[in-house]
Motif scaffolding. Structure first.
Motif, mmCIF file in Angstrom:
data_model
loop_
_atom_site.group_PDB
_atom_site.id
_atom_site.type_symbol
_atom_site.label_atom_id
_atom_site.label_comp_id
_atom_site.label_asym_id
_atom_site.label_seq_id
_atom_site.Cartn_x
_atom_site.Cartn_y
_atom_site.Cartn_z
ATOM 1 N N GLN A 171 46.352 4.338 43.556
ATOM 2 C CA GLN A 171 47.339 5.550 43.234
ATOM 3 C C GLN A 171 46.724 6.494 42.207
ATOM 4 O O GLN A 171 46.368 5.869 40.935
ATOM 5 C CB GLN A 171 48.693 5.023 42.816
ATOM 6 C CG GLN A 171 49.566 4.314 44.104
ATOM 7 C CD GLN A 171 49.874 5.298 45.406
ATOM 8 O OE1 GLN A 171 50.060 6.395 45.224
ATOM 9 N NE2 GLN A 171 49.119 4.717 46.399
ATOM 10 N N TYR A 172 46.516 7.844 42.273
ATOM 11 C CA TYR A 172 45.888 8.593 41.552
ATOM 12 C C TYR A 172 46.363 10.022 41.463
ATOM 13 O O TYR A 172 45.741 10.973 41.525
ATOM 14 C CB TYR A 172 44.481 8.617 41.630
ATOM 15 C CG TYR A 172 43.951 8.580 43.186
ATOM 16 C CD1 TYR A 172 43.626 10.139 43.684
ATOM 17 C CD2 TYR A 172 43.861 7.682 43.922
ATOM 18 C CE1 TYR A 172 43.201 10.290 44.969
ATOM 19 C CE2 TYR A 172 43.424 7.760 45.353
ATOM 20 C CZ TYR A 172 43.146 9.136 45.721
ATOM 21 O OH TYR A 172 42.696 9.325 47.097
ATOM 22 N N GLU A 173 47.749 10.210 41.833
ATOM 23 C CA GLU A 173 48.379 11.680 42.091
ATOM 24 C C GLU A 173 47.780 12.209 43.264
ATOM 25 O O GLU A 173 47.612 13.463 43.327
ATOM 26 C CB GLU A 173 48.254 12.529 40.623
ATOM 27 C CG GLU A 173 48.850 11.809 39.596
ATOM 28 C CD GLU A 173 50.333 11.828 39.246
ATOM 29 O OE1 GLU A 173 51.065 12.106 40.219
ATOM 30 O OE2 GLU A 173 50.602 11.351 38.114
ATOM 31 N N ARG A 214 47.398 14.063 46.580
ATOM 32 C CA ARG A 214 48.199 14.711 47.651
ATOM 33 C C ARG A 214 47.238 15.057 48.853
ATOM 34 O O ARG A 214 45.987 15.228 48.628
ATOM 35 C CB ARG A 214 48.439 15.906 47.307
ATOM 36 C CG ARG A 214 49.576 16.022 46.109
ATOM 37 C CD ARG A 214 49.934 17.392 45.088
ATOM 38 N NE ARG A 214 51.021 17.096 44.319
ATOM 39 C CZ ARG A 214 52.176 17.480 44.418
ATOM 40 N NH1 ARG A 214 52.440 18.531 45.535
ATOM 41 N NH2 ARG A 214 53.139 17.317 43.636
ATOM 42 N N GLY A 224 43.433 14.926 44.125
ATOM 43 C CA GLY A 224 44.087 13.835 42.952
ATOM 44 C C GLY A 224 43.235 13.875 41.812
ATOM 45 O O GLY A 224 42.233 14.675 41.600
ATOM 46 N N ASP A 225 43.699 12.992 40.908
ATOM 47 C CA ASP A 225 43.202 12.986 39.593
ATOM 48 C C ASP A 225 42.016 11.894 39.433
ATOM 49 O O ASP A 225 42.160 10.787 39.664
ATOM 50 C CB ASP A 225 44.217 12.344 38.626
ATOM 51 C CG ASP A 225 43.841 12.398 37.117
ATOM 52 O OD1 ASP A 225 42.797 12.290 37.104
ATOM 53 O OD2 ASP A 225 44.669 12.407 36.361
ATOM 54 N N ARG A 260 41.758 9.240 36.796
ATOM 55 C CA ARG A 260 42.660 8.231 37.106
ATOM 56 C C ARG A 260 42.259 7.238 38.413
ATOM 57 O O ARG A 260 42.157 5.974 38.146
ATOM 58 C CB ARG A 260 44.205 8.295 37.411
ATOM 59 C CG ARG A 260 45.018 7.298 37.756
ATOM 60 C CD ARG A 260 46.236 7.971 37.934
ATOM 61 N NE ARG A 260 47.474 6.884 38.200
ATOM 62 C CZ ARG A 260 48.600 7.098 38.428
ATOM 63 N NH1 ARG A 260 49.264 8.169 38.416
ATOM 64 N NH2 ARG A 260 49.325 5.951 38.918
ATOM 65 N N LEU A 292 48.784 17.801 40.070
ATOM 66 C CA LEU A 292 48.559 16.550 39.386
ATOM 67 C C LEU A 292 49.835 15.879 38.923
ATOM 68 O O LEU A 292 50.042 16.044 37.534
ATOM 69 C CB LEU A 292 47.398 16.244 38.633
ATOM 70 C CG LEU A 292 46.003 16.675 38.869
ATOM 71 C CD1 LEU A 292 45.208 16.776 37.858
ATOM 72 C CD2 LEU A 292 45.752 16.052 40.148
ATOM 73 N N GLY A 293 50.793 15.582 39.906
ATOM 74 C CA GLY A 293 52.171 15.091 39.179
ATOM 75 C C GLY A 293 52.898 16.403 38.445
ATOM 76 O O GLY A 293 53.080 17.245 39.385
#
Length: 431
Positions: A129-131, A133, A198-199, A202, A310-311
């Motif tokens: 999981q790394y924000e 989409r 995504g990040d 992360r 990002l979130g």
């Protein structure tokens, strides 16, 4: 085999992961205290197969001249008495020819499609999981001329299998309602629904943790002092740890993933890589007006900026400054990103809480990375990804693991030192 991976950015970590999955003993070396702390730290966040038109294209020379010495230009050549910069620039101009541009687009789309598929496989297998989409990427244009010029590259991308649909201004706003704030500026767009964001930082750190669980060894805060060569192979590395203790490390093979610093390392071994640092910038803003903030990842063609959610953070990144290895923040370029963001989304942010960052992207003149074998039989390359290290990370990591293992990679790409159509590896000079 025992493989040493040089560099713990996104391409280094993906290389380590896939090499370990292939059964190799893997050690990663990086000068930083953790993974993903340099170019992978605060990039634009897009996994964008559709971002395949290189900086070097038929329209680039006129733009470069117009932008020359303009502090807030999207692409700024800050001319220096640096032979490497001039050599890179001349090669860049050669790559602007229409035929070369088309070839480079095809290579990058092929790698991008493969890499995106490998990222999805990896996410499904590990639960990373790394924000992320998966709403696609919308590329919008505020210049009629640029929108017209985008039609031919889009055609080539579609021929290569990239799902890319041209959109009217009204369709752009329907896809991302936040664009209603600048509807009067938009002349058209293109949508790639399969692209992601995504990040990257992360992702890199999370995958590094899984590498450790899988048995990969990490030597952080370790500087490479030198390297030695015997015949047509690297014989050892000379390193120093955080305490200054010098160690000599040997392996069966070495994978070079040192980003912009790859050129200097390779030169010591007699391997010539035409990589030059392109300093990129990003701004990270807090979400303070959710109803006016974008959800879909965006690309602003005129200013060469990308926007990712990002979130609870908004990441805006872009521009390229060719100014050697200088990593100081140029406030004029930072302010230009904020100014353009506020021009497009006046209700989204007042600029407060902005966090600025800059990093050195390892750019080749063509934008096509070096992936494959060097002229040395045990030195492999996975570097030179420019603005697309995050997009191409999983694909190039999987491909280099195949090549090190003596297998033919699964995609059509001009791999360095790999004879097309056969699983055998043939040493060739790196040009």
């Amino acid at each position: 085999m025992h493989i040493i991976v040089l560099g713990a950015g996104v391409t280094g970590i993906t290389s380590a992961w896939y090499l370990r999955q292939a059964g190799h003993e893997v050690t990663v070396i990086d000068r930083q205290p953790a993974a993903g702390l340099e170019t992978s730290f605060a990039n634009g966040g897009q996994v964008s197969v559709s971002h395949a038109e290189p900086w070097a294209n038929p329209g680039a020379p006129a733009k470069v001249l117009k932008w020359l010495m303009k502090e807030d230009a999207p692409l700024l050549f800050r001319l220096r008495a640096d032979p490497a910069q001039w050599r890179w620039g001349l090669a860049f101009l050669r790559e602007c020819a229409p035929g070369r541009t088309a070839r480079n687009i095809r290579s990058m789309v092929s790698l991008g499609l493969y890499s995106r598929a490998k990222l999805r496989e990896l996410r499904a297998a590990t639960g990373l999981q790394y924000e992320q989409r998966t709403q696609g990427i919308l590329h919008f244009y505020t210049s009629e001329a640029e929108y017209a010029a985008a039609q031919e590259p889009a055609r080539i991308m579609r021929e290569q299998g990239c799902e890319l649909d041209m959109k009217t201004p009204e369709e752009c706003v329907a896809i991302e309602p936040a664009l209603a704030q600048c509807r009067d500026k938009i002349v058209g767009g293109s949508m790639t629904p399969s692209d992601e964001s995504g990040d990257a930082h992360r992702f890199t750190q999370e995958l590094a943790r899984r590498c450790v669980e899988a048995g990969v060894q990490f030597r952080y805060e370790t500087r490479i002092l030198g390297c030695e060569r015997e015949g047509d192979a690297v014989s050892q590395l000379i390193t120093a740890d955080a305490a200054g203790r010098v160690q000599r490390l040997r392996a069966d093979a070495y994978v070079l993933c040192m980003g912009s610093f790859s050129r200097g390392f390779a030169r010591e071994l007699g391997v010539d890589l035409n990589i030059y640092p392109a300093k990129g910038y990003s701004v990270t803003l807090p979400v303070i007006a959710p109803e006016h903030s974008y959800q879909v990842s965006l690309t602003d063609d005129e200013y060469k900026l990308v926007f990712s959610r990002l979130g609870d953070r908004l990441r805006i990144a872009g521009t390229a400054e060719l100014n050697g290895y200088d990593t100081s923040l140029n406030l004029a370029r930072c302010e230009a990103i904020v100014r353009r963001t506020r021009e497009l989304f006046p209700q989204m942010s007042d600029g407060r809480g902005a966090q600025f960052w800059t990093g050195l992207r390892p750019a080749t003149p063509s934008n096509v990375p070096y992936i494959g074998r060097s002229r040395l039989r045990n030195l492999f390359l996975n570097t030179g990804h420019g603005t697309l290290g995050w997009t191409h990370g999983c694909g190039s990591g999987a491909a280099i693991a195949d090549i090190v293992s003596g297998r033919q990679p699964e995609l059509d790409f001009a791999f360095t030192g790999l004879e097309a159509g056969t699983p055998s590896l043939r040493p060739q000079p790196v040009l």
